[in-house]
Write a protein that holds these residues in place. Structure first.
Motif, PDB file in Angstrom:
ATOM      1  N   TYR A  81      16.103 -25.618   3.755  1.00  0.00           N
ATOM      2  CA  TYR A  81      15.023 -24.890   4.604  1.00  0.00           C
ATOM      3  C   TYR A  81      14.953 -23.192   3.740  1.00  0.00           C
ATOM      4  O   TYR A  81      13.627 -22.514   3.543  1.00  0.00           O
ATOM      5  CB  TYR A  81      16.133 -23.807   5.738  1.00  0.00           C
ATOM      6  N   SER A  93      12.185 -24.772   0.851  1.00  0.00           N
ATOM      7  CA  SER A  93      11.457 -25.266   1.942  1.00  0.00           C
ATOM      8  C   SER A  93      10.172 -24.056   2.349  1.00  0.00           C
ATOM      9  O   SER A  93       8.807 -23.447   1.915  1.00  0.00           O
ATOM     10  CB  SER A  93      11.522 -25.078   2.598  1.00  0.00           C
ATOM     11  N   GLY A 149       6.757 -22.676   0.360  1.00  0.00           N
ATOM     12  CA  GLY A 149       5.711 -22.476   1.291  1.00  0.00           C
ATOM     13  C   GLY A 149       5.159 -21.352   0.875  1.00  0.00           C
ATOM     14  O   GLY A 149       3.781 -21.493   1.614  1.00  0.00           O
ATOM     15  N   TYR A 182       4.298 -30.380   0.470  1.00  0.00           N
ATOM     16  CA  TYR A 182       5.286 -30.013   1.187  1.00  0.00           C
ATOM     17  C   TYR A 182       5.011 -30.811   2.995  1.00  0.00           C
ATOM     18  O   TYR A 182       6.035 -30.727   2.985  1.00  0.00           O
ATOM     19  CB  TYR A 182       3.959 -29.075   1.784  1.00  0.00           C
ATOM     20  N   TYR A 183       3.745 -31.741   2.863  1.00  0.00           N
ATOM     21  CA  TYR A 183       3.861 -33.055   4.256  1.00  0.00           C
ATOM     22  C   TYR A 183       5.121 -33.678   4.113  1.00  0.00           C
ATOM     23  O   TYR A 183       5.715 -34.012   4.735  1.00  0.00           O
ATOM     24  CB  TYR A 183       2.872 -33.032   4.177  1.00  0.00           C
ATOM     25  N   GLU A 212       9.089 -32.448   4.405  1.00  0.00           N
ATOM     26  CA  GLU A 212       9.215 -31.920   5.865  1.00  0.00           C
ATOM     27  C   GLU A 212       8.939 -32.945   7.119  1.00  0.00           C
ATOM     28  O   GLU A 212      10.223 -33.599   7.452  1.00  0.00           O
ATOM     29  CB  GLU A 212       7.994 -31.035   6.611  1.00  0.00           C
ATOM     30  N   TYR A 259      13.559 -34.593   8.214  1.00  0.00           N
ATOM     31  CA  TYR A 259      13.713 -34.977   9.961  1.00  0.00           C
ATOM     32  C   TYR A 259      13.769 -36.208   9.865  1.00  0.00           C
ATOM     33  O   TYR A 259      14.489 -36.075  10.714  1.00  0.00           O
ATOM     34  CB  TYR A 259      12.341 -34.088  10.833  1.00  0.00           C
ATOM     35  N   MET A 268       3.770 -33.248  13.075  1.00  0.00           N
ATOM     36  CA  MET A 268       2.969 -33.434  11.537  1.00  0.00           C
ATOM     37  C   MET A 268       2.711 -34.413  10.973  1.00  0.00           C
ATOM     38  O   MET A 268       2.000 -34.696  10.685  1.00  0.00           O
ATOM     39  CB  MET A 268       4.456 -33.019  10.501  1.00  0.00           C
ATOM     40  N   THR A 276       0.476 -26.891   7.829  1.00  0.00           N
ATOM     41  CA  THR A 276       2.127 -26.049   6.356  1.00  0.00           C
ATOM     42  C   THR A 276       1.984 -24.631   6.962  1.00  0.00           C
ATOM     43  O   THR A 276       2.799 -24.291   6.855  1.00  0.00           O
ATOM     44  CB  THR A 276       0.633 -26.147   5.854  1.00  0.00           C
ATOM     45  N   MET A 285       5.092 -25.419   9.444  1.00  0.00           N
ATOM     46  CA  MET A 285       6.290 -25.327   9.033  1.00  0.00           C
ATOM     47  C   MET A 285       6.688 -23.978   8.387  1.00  0.00           C
ATOM     48  O   MET A 285       7.696 -23.630   8.811  1.00  0.00           O
ATOM     49  CB  MET A 285       6.093 -26.233   7.989  1.00  0.00           C
ATOM     50  N   ASP A 330      10.656 -22.726   9.289  1.00  0.00           N
ATOM     51  CA  ASP A 330      11.537 -22.173   8.005  1.00  0.00           C
ATOM     52  C   ASP A 330      12.192 -20.914   7.969  1.00  0.00           C
ATOM     53  O   ASP A 330      13.215 -21.080   6.909  1.00  0.00           O
ATOM     54  CB  ASP A 330      11.058 -22.940   7.012  1.00  0.00           C
TER      55      ASP A 330
END
Length: 410
Positions: free
Chosen positions: A175, A178, A182, A214-215, A218, A222, A252, A265, A268, A272
């Motif tokens: 986290y 990210s 981010g 980024y995608y 993430e 998960y 997402m 984005t 997310m 985070d």
């Protein structure tokens, strides 16, 4: 070969051929059903504005668009994250835990007992006093030894403090990473400051390399959490976590396919930025650094209410529910699907906000900062030598010259 043998072979061959034809027919029917479902799922009217088709999303003139098949890469990426998690927990989290004073205490296992084990699994993990007395008579043991057996057996199902610390460390690391990534990806983007910009040029918005990674990171994260749900520390809101992870992956993935990447984005990043404060508070809680834990939890609570209770509904949901009507008078089906999932996510935010409020209220008035979702290990102060079995010779292992519980500390 006799006539009977030839006849039997012919019958067997005919039956075999008939079964093969039935299997082929079933496979063809299944393939047709899957093809029909696939065509329905990717129907342009579900995903795209009016007069836009998938053919418009072919890379051209410097424009790069997200491709649905790219999401397959998140599965192997998830296993890469699991490998990274294994090494980070083993070679970073454990030394850090020792530096903070957390010891790897190995629990005492109860002596194997088929009767008590069966009752523990099939009836109750917390038997009443009358049930304990009945089990003591059945096993030919004292009541205190049965109570101790259940206490130690329950403790075996609760992760050790070190294991909880390792899990919190991994989530904190992801986290925090990210959140920093981010911010680096978003700080110079106009839609970070003016959310109306998320719809400018839609749906023909080019995909940036930073948005791609980024995608991928993430979604893969998960997926990895779903893969380890069975071995991670289970809490009372276990079902809420499952729903959250599935909703996050669905959101997402759907926003990727529909090229709602700019909004995705932002969603997310909003999530985070609060989570790593909670995981940091957990780590210091396991280390019994009370003041540091309290301070971090208060920071997390403030960040949570700002991002999840204020920014998410009044900034993100406003952009997804209200602003699209300015660009199209006929919302596509995906508009309702995505906003439905976002509203479910907001419902989870309110649920967790309620739990956080309860913890804060107890902390303010009782000075007790305890997480209601986690089970705590029970004290095991009674030694095996305090009580001897009342009778000997029981076949279930409570009697004879051995104690009910194993006296060796592993």
């Amino acid at each position: 070969m006799s006539t009977v043998s030839i006849y039997v072979c012919a019958v067997v061959l005919r039956s075999f051929t008939f079964n093969i034809n039935r299997i082929n027919y079933a496979l063809m029917s299944m393939a047709h059903i899957l093809k029909t479902l696939n065509s329905w799922f990717w129907w342009e009217n579900i995903w795209m504005p009016v007069n836009v088709t998938w053919a418009h999303f072919v890379d051209r003139d410097g424009l790069v668009f997200p491709k649905p098949h790219q999401l397959y890469a998140t599965i192997p990426y998830a296993f890469i994250l699991l490998i990274i998690r294994f090494f980070s927990e083993r070679y970073v989290a454990i030394p850090l835990a020792k530096a903070l004073g957390i010891k790897n205490v190995r629990r005492v296992k109860p002596q194997p007992n088929p009767v008590l084990e069966s009752y523990f699994r099939e009836c109750s993990k917390h038997p009443s006093q009358s049930e304990i007395q009945g089990l003591a008579k059945k096993c030919n043991c004292t009541v205190r030894l049965v109570e101790k057996w259940f206490r130690r057996r329950r403790n075996l199902e609760i992760p050790t403090v070190l294991r909880k610390f390792q899990e919190a460390f991994w989530r904190f690391s992801f986290y925090l990473t990210s959140s920093i990534a981010g911010f680096i990806f978003l700080y110079d983007k106009p839609w970070f400051y003016d959310i109306w910009q998320t719809w400018v040029g839609y749906p023909f918005q080019t995909l940036l390399p930073s948005q791609y990674w980024y995608y991928m990171a993430e979604i893969s994260f998960y997926w990895s959490l779903l893969f380890t749900l069975g071995i991670d520390n289970k809490r009372k809101d276990f079902l809420a976590h499952v729903v959250h992870h599935l909703a996050a992956i669905g959101l997402m993935s759907g926003s990727w396919c529909g090229n709602y990447v700019r909004l995705g984005t932002l969603v997310m990043f909003v999530h985070d930025t609060a989570d790593f404060w909670l995981e940091a508070a957990k780590m210091f809680n396991y280390a019994r650094w009370e003041k540091t834990c309290n301070m971090l939890f208060i920071i997390f609570s403030i960040a949570f209410f700002i991002t999840r209770i204020i920014l998410f509904p009044f900034w993100i949901l406003r952009a997804t529910l209200y602003q699209p009507t300015y660009y199209s008078t006929t919302p596509v089906i995906a508009y309702f699907l995505f906003n439905g999932q976002l509203l479910i996510l907001q419902g989870l935010h309110l649920y967790w906000g309620y739990l956080i409020f309860k913890i804060l209220r107890r902390f303010i008035f009782l000075k007790d900062l305890k997480d209601d979702r986690s089970d705590e290990e029970e004290e095991d102060s009674v030694t095996d030598n305090e009580e001897e079995p009342a009778k000997n010779g029981n076949k279930n292992g409570c009697g004879s010259s051995k104690h009910l519980l194993n006296s060796s500390h592993h």
